[in-house]
Scaffold this motif. Sequence first.
Motif, PDB file in Angstrom:
ATOM      1  N   ARG A   1      -7.417  -2.377  -4.848  1.00  0.00           N
ATOM      2  CA  ARG A   1      -6.623  -3.854  -4.566  1.00  0.00           C
ATOM      3  C   ARG A   1      -7.215  -3.913  -2.962  1.00  0.00           C
ATOM      4  O   ARG A   1      -7.556  -5.193  -2.746  1.00  0.00           O
ATOM      5  N   GLN A   2      -7.516  -2.890  -2.269  1.00  0.00           N
ATOM      6  CA  GLN A   2      -7.858  -3.076  -0.883  1.00  0.00           C
ATOM      7  C   GLN A   2      -9.503  -3.581  -0.681  1.00  0.00           C
ATOM      8  O   GLN A   2      -9.810  -4.633  -0.154  1.00  0.00           O
ATOM      9  N   ASN A   3     -10.246  -3.424  -1.772  1.00  0.00           N
ATOM     10  CA  ASN A   3     -11.463  -3.776  -1.904  1.00  0.00           C
ATOM     11  C   ASN A   3     -11.353  -5.221  -2.611  1.00  0.00           C
ATOM     12  O   ASN A   3     -12.443  -6.052  -2.140  1.00  0.00           O
ATOM     13  N   LEU A   4     -10.478  -5.420  -3.334  1.00  0.00           N
ATOM     14  CA  LEU A   4     -10.382  -6.784  -3.994  1.00  0.00           C
ATOM     15  C   LEU A   4     -10.080  -7.957  -2.863  1.00  0.00           C
ATOM     16  O   LEU A   4     -10.739  -9.107  -2.899  1.00  0.00           O
ATOM     17  N   LEU A   5      -9.205  -7.336  -2.036  1.00  0.00           N
ATOM     18  CA  LEU A   5      -8.795  -8.247  -0.875  1.00  0.00           C
ATOM     19  C   LEU A   5     -10.290  -8.864  -0.047  1.00  0.00           C
ATOM     20  O   LEU A   5     -10.204  -9.957   0.200  1.00  0.00           O
TER      21      LEU A   5
ATOM     22  N   LYS B   1       3.052  10.312   0.662  1.00  0.00           N
ATOM     23  CA  LYS B   1       1.540   9.929   1.124  1.00  0.00           C
ATOM     24  C   LYS B   1       1.367   8.828   0.422  1.00  0.00           C
ATOM     25  O   LYS B   1       0.616   7.771   1.259  1.00  0.00           O
ATOM     26  N   SER B   2       1.215   8.674  -0.555  1.00  0.00           N
ATOM     27  CA  SER B   2       0.709   7.570  -1.532  1.00  0.00           C
ATOM     28  C   SER B   2       1.500   6.343  -1.185  1.00  0.00           C
ATOM     29  O   SER B   2       0.859   5.256  -1.149  1.00  0.00           O
ATOM     30  N   LEU B   3       2.863   6.372  -1.119  1.00  0.00           N
ATOM     31  CA  LEU B   3       3.726   5.314  -0.549  1.00  0.00           C
ATOM     32  C   LEU B   3       3.514   4.743   0.592  1.00  0.00           C
ATOM     33  O   LEU B   3       3.558   3.550   0.876  1.00  0.00           O
ATOM     34  N   TYR B   4       3.283   5.669   1.633  1.00  0.00           N
ATOM     35  CA  TYR B   4       2.913   5.320   2.991  1.00  0.00           C
ATOM     36  C   TYR B   4       1.722   4.371   3.020  1.00  0.00           C
ATOM     37  O   TYR B   4       1.572   3.419   3.572  1.00  0.00           O
ATOM     38  N   GLN B   5       0.910   5.140   2.295  1.00  0.00           N
ATOM     39  CA  GLN B   5      -0.614   4.265   2.515  1.00  0.00           C
ATOM     40  C   GLN B   5      -0.454   2.849   1.902  1.00  0.00           C
ATOM     41  O   GLN B   5      -1.009   2.131   2.361  1.00  0.00           O
TER      42      GLN B   5
ATOM     43  N   ILE C   1       2.165   1.164   1.733  1.00  0.00           N
ATOM     44  CA  ILE C   1       2.866   0.333   2.729  1.00  0.00           C
ATOM     45  C   ILE C   1       2.109  -0.209   3.945  1.00  0.00           C
ATOM     46  O   ILE C   1       2.028  -1.556   4.225  1.00  0.00           O
ATOM     47  N   CYS C   2       1.253   0.679   4.441  1.00  0.00           N
ATOM     48  CA  CYS C   2       0.102   0.264   5.505  1.00  0.00           C
ATOM     49  C   CYS C   2      -0.819  -0.553   5.088  1.00  0.00           C
ATOM     50  O   CYS C   2      -0.997  -1.559   5.989  1.00  0.00           O
ATOM     51  N   SER C   3      -1.186  -0.527   3.792  1.00  0.00           N
ATOM     52  CA  SER C   3      -1.974  -1.689   3.279  1.00  0.00           C
ATOM     53  C   SER C   3      -1.592  -3.057   3.092  1.00  0.00           C
ATOM     54  O   SER C   3      -2.155  -4.034   2.579  1.00  0.00           O
ATOM     55  N   GLY C   4      -0.078  -3.289   3.318  1.00  0.00           N
ATOM     56  CA  GLY C   4       0.505  -4.404   3.236  1.00  0.00           C
ATOM     57  C   GLY C   4       0.908  -4.804   1.679  1.00  0.00           C
ATOM     58  O   GLY C   4       0.726  -6.017   1.160  1.00  0.00           O
ATOM     59  N   GLY C   5       0.963  -3.812   0.967  1.00  0.00           N
ATOM     60  CA  GLY C   5       1.188  -4.106  -0.609  1.00  0.00           C
ATOM     61  C   GLY C   5       2.444  -5.059  -0.637  1.00  0.00           C
ATOM     62  O   GLY C   5       3.267  -4.910  -0.194  1.00  0.00           O
ATOM     63  N   PRO C   6       2.458  -6.064  -1.773  1.00  0.00           N
ATOM     64  CA  PRO C   6       3.648  -6.881  -1.963  1.00  0.00           C
ATOM     65  C   PRO C   6       4.797  -6.227  -2.208  1.00  0.00           C
ATOM     66  O   PRO C   6       5.771  -6.967  -2.110  1.00  0.00           O
ATOM     67  N   GLU C   7       5.044  -5.117  -2.798  1.00  0.00           N
ATOM     68  CA  GLU C   7       5.969  -4.373  -3.082  1.00  0.00           C
ATOM     69  C   GLU C   7       6.561  -3.138  -1.986  1.00  0.00           C
ATOM     70  O   GLU C   7       6.995  -2.210  -2.452  1.00  0.00           O
ATOM     71  N   SER C   8       6.065  -3.540  -0.948  1.00  0.00           N
ATOM     72  CA  SER C   8       6.434  -2.534   0.052  1.00  0.00           C
ATOM     73  C   SER C   8       7.865  -2.009   0.241  1.00  0.00           C
ATOM     74  O   SER C   8       8.152  -1.061   0.730  1.00  0.00           O
ATOM     75  N   GLN C   9       8.763  -2.937   0.061  1.00  0.00           N
ATOM     76  CA  GLN C   9      10.277  -2.841   0.345  1.00  0.00           C
ATOM     77  C   GLN C   9      10.616  -1.700  -0.688  1.00  0.00           C
ATOM     78  O   GLN C   9      11.273  -0.712  -0.299  1.00  0.00           O
TER      79      GLN C   9
END
Length: 205
Positions: free
Chosen positions: A97-101, A169-173, A175-183
């Motif tokens: 996802r980060q690469n796709l952005l 760890k994975s959920l934190y990463q 959230i830090c990447s600005g995922g749309p379902e961060s909540q």
Amino acid sequence: FDTIIGVEGTTNQTTLSLSTLMSCGFLSPNGENVTPEILKARYGYIWESIQVLLSWSEIGCTYDGMQYKGWRYTENSTNAPAVLPTVFAFDTLCKLRQNLLVLVEYFRDRDSRFCDRLTEDKKLVEEELAMIMQFFRKEQRKSDDHMTGAFKRYADSEYSITHTAYVIKSLYQYICSGGPESQMAEEIMQVAIRYFVPAVQKQMY
């Protein structure tokens, strides 16, 4: 040899290979002598493996009208959905996802058709990530006791500090990447932390 024994690729090997390539800048448009055509070919190579990875996901169960996905160790495994391979798949999809952005912006003015394809792929990846988080939420300990928030290795195993740590760890990463379902990620992570911190403290004393 007269007999050849074939060995299936595993989810872990696939996610490790994909994550390593992306971590090394395989999809970066800033690499030396990297042209748009090279990037397209590289992305096609990565996406082919992503499609295989997604084909290995499974429907764990249906709850409240929602379907929850987990991962098996191999394509034909009879094991129940397992947390750790699912975490590795989650991490790999987060990296993609980060690469796709970056790639969407790169191709926006270079190839609008390919940009549209990347945008659709990003949407699919984000939907898969949301499905995995729903799986995490389903698998997380719900009872109001000292194990609330913990994760198991898989359905029939004991609750595990290690597996809970991987999910946090994975959920934190994510959230830090600005995922749309961060909540949703934040809600799952905070409950897991409330189990994890006291559990680690008990190990220390």
